[in-house]
Design a protein around this motif. Structure first.
Motif, PDB file in Angstrom:
ATOM      1  N   ALA A  43     -62.410  -0.788  30.692  1.00 38.48           N
ATOM      2  CA  ALA A  43     -62.101  -0.971  32.053  1.00 38.48           C
ATOM      3  C   ALA A  43     -63.022  -2.190  32.636  1.00 38.48           C
ATOM      4  N   VAL A  81     -56.088  -1.279  35.154  1.00 35.67           N
ATOM      5  CA  VAL A  81     -57.028  -0.105  34.912  1.00 35.67           C
ATOM      6  C   VAL A  81     -56.429   1.041  35.683  1.00 35.67           C
ATOM      7  N   ALA A 139     -56.852   0.808  30.083  1.00 33.64           N
ATOM      8  CA  ALA A 139     -56.772  -0.635  30.508  1.00 33.64           C
ATOM      9  C   ALA A 139     -55.730  -1.318  29.815  1.00 33.64           C
ATOM     10  N   LEU A 155     -60.022   7.056  31.110  1.00 37.04           N
ATOM     11  CA  LEU A 155     -59.615   5.770  31.621  1.00 37.04           C
ATOM     12  C   LEU A 155     -58.736   4.807  30.765  1.00 37.04           C
TER      13      LEU A 155
END
Lengths: 403, 403
Positions: free
Chosen positions: A147, A35, A21, A19
């Motif tokens: 996130a 994100v 962001a 992930l």
């Protein structure tokens, strides 16, 4: 102030999911609002979307791409809902997916887009395009907290939870994050939830398990009865652990943690509901069917009169009975209806219980968590709905929001 | 402050009906709170009652007595709803009728009882009994204003209207009064309406005409979606004028004034709704059926998000579209939906109309009367619902009422 809810400081990584962001400047200044989630090629995905006919452009595209299978990326922006944007909105959602494909090398149809924020304004796709290279380069497994914070809009705290469960093939992780101030504000809120696990679960089974878990969690919360145009809940299973669900016991155990995480996230949304000062659990028992129980629970949960009485800590039980009575249950025998608030029996046999005292009622209504239990005396089915009270702040927030 | 509504200073007597109002001390001090209406022996009566399963004791008794025919008296008290009172409440309602019978010489079954006020407290029958002799002695034809004021609870102004209509046999009068602050507060409000005419109309026809008129008036208003336990609307035809409805033209003309009076009284209740600052008309057109049109109108009328935006004079059209989208119309094509507020086309083809400007939206939303027109593009059916906005005062009034 959210009710008995604090933001998690740690969420477990899910092997097979990375992930990131970044601050793309979509609406907010100086905060992350974009994100990207990457799924391992082996991953399967499942999702539940809003039933609102006016669903937003990204919902249409995400649903379409999910049906094609082989999802590799989830792209989520806050600050702009890309809803009520007609044909242009659809083109913008597709363009965003295409930009992810360019940067990562996947197909555009392998990207699911999600948006939350202001309704009716065009999505600033160039800002998303410009932010993507750095975002893609920053992906890592341990970024769930980032996130979680980047998808927030009007939330006052981030919402997330991790659980591990040991199955016959080994231990797997389940991590979930959610945003939303209670399904309210279709223009600026939206309920979004993302869950990931490193278990290996085929898409069909994953979808069935998610739908079941959502049914008694995200679909059982209400702040004001309004359903957003952008609501979505996604569950990804990367298979990175190599652990499959091989027995009924495995399935039961996994379902249990999935339900626990969904329940926590869904209730967290209500606990952070606009202007909420009380967390209310409405349980309807001894109904003729689950639908009937749900009908009654919803009537009570949506009654502004009940919700203002709860705000005032006023044991105004007549309002609860009146909501039960107008819920639309055919042939309801009011003499068999019972009403408890907390441990106090308030009404039975069509009127106030003989043992009830106003002092006892005031005591339970003064709590921050108020369980309401209604018996219909018609059968064995039940349903539970979670909601909050209706306060001055609800009106203030929603009246003043755009002005 | 009610919205564009003032209290009538004069209401026309209805030959064949005598009324009186006294202060019986049921709850309020130094104001009239008990009304007796006497019908000529030739009169017929019709009524529509709440559909709430938790209907109050007087509703059960009034419905029972009406079925027996030959109604001679209506007894109405404010200050106590005799609701949520179980078996004792039923006995109290019957005892009140018996006291009217003693004083007037009719049968107890010829009396219809009505109560409005606090829920869950026993009706002080001795006070009613003690007040009845003087009340019965005071009956006169010209006392509709007194009755109008005595049935009020939380209303800020009395609601009433008179009309005359010339039929083939002569001129008849129709006078109506109502109370209620918008179907809200099941414990202290209740919608009650009483209409009388000196036309001669058989009970069956009278009931059909009343049901039809109520369907598009009292059944089309909502403040908060809550239905009271005590709602009732009664229409009496004394026949004192000797004028019958002998032709279709007579029936059409009488229906028209009946509808006009019902519409006025119903809308007056919304105009005096708790905390209301705007009167909202929601008209849904080009629906596949009336039920479908009503579904959409109700979803918009009950949406707290729409109602708070209206309070704020905020042209937040996304909230209206989102309410349309979640109303539950199967197969709704959002590209065919259009939305007007006042004369301004706000949305069409699934998004904001090209011609729309925020300035135009703000202008129409700033009015005290806001007409919302929604086209579904599915057929020719329509429905109209009347409601008000959701203000700070609504929460204040309903949160603080009992405390």
């Amino acid at each position: 102030m959210p009710i008995n809810l604090t933001e998690p400081t740690e969420l477990l990584p899910v092997p097979g999911m990375r992930l990131g962001a970044v601050a793309a400047g979509i609406r907010y200044k100086e905060r992350r609002d974009l994100v990207l989630m990457e799924l391992a090629p082996s991953a399967s995905a499942a999702a539940v979307f809003t039933r609102n006919a006016f669903c937003a452009a990204p919902v249409i595209v995400a649903r379409e791409h999910l049906a094609g299978g082989a999802i590799r990326y989830l792209l989520i922006n806050s600050g702009n809902a890309n809803a009520g944007t007609g044909e242009r909105g659809l083109a913008d959602a597709r363009a965003s997916c295409a930009h992810v494909a360019e940067v990562t090398g996947c197909e555009a149809t392998q990207v699911m887009p999600f948006s939350t924020g202001v309704i009716g304004e065009p999505l600033p796709v160039p800002r998303i395009r410009d932010a993507l290279p750095a975002l893609a380069a920053s992906l890592k497994e341990d970024a769930w907290i980032d996130a979680m914070r980047a998808i927030m809009t009007t939330d006052t705290v981030g919402k997330g939870m991790s659980r591990q469960v040991t199955l016959s093939g080994g231990t797997v992780t389940l991590t979930g994050i959610a945003k939303g101030s209670g399904m309210i504000r279709p223009d600026m809120a939206t309920m979004l939830a993302y869950l990931g696990t490193d278990a290996a679960i085929p898409a069909g089974e994953l979808q069935a398990m998610l739908s079941e878990a959502v049914d008694t969690s995200f679909n059982c919360i209400t702040v004001d009865g309004d359903t957003s145009t952008n609501d979505a809940c996604v569950l990804c299973a990367t298979g990175a652990s190599g652990v499959q669900l091989v027995s009924d016991e495995d399935r039961r155990a996994f379902r249990e943690v999935l339900q626990a995480v969904c329940d926590h996230l869904a209730q967290a949304i209500v606990r952070d509901g606009e202007g909420a000062t009380k967390f209310i659990t409405i349980q309807v028992n001894s109904a003729g069917s689950r639908e009937e129980a749900r009908l009654v629970a919803d009537a009570v949960a949506h009654s502004p009169l009940v919700k203002t009485a709860l705000f005032a800590s006023d044991p105004n039980w007549g309002r609860i009975l009146a909501a039960v009575g107008r819920a639309g249950v055919q042939g309801l025998d009011v003499n068999r209806v019972s009403l408890h608030v907390g441990d106090v029996l308030i009404a039975e046999h069509g009127g106030r219980a003989a043992s009830y005292t106003e002092e006892a009622g005031k005591r339970v209504m003064a709590e921050a968590e108020i369980p309401i239990r209604i018996g219909l005396g018609r059968g064995t089915a039940s349903a539970t709905v979670y909601t909050c009270d209706l306060s001055f702040d609800y009106v203030r927030i929603n009246a003043e929001y755009r002005s």
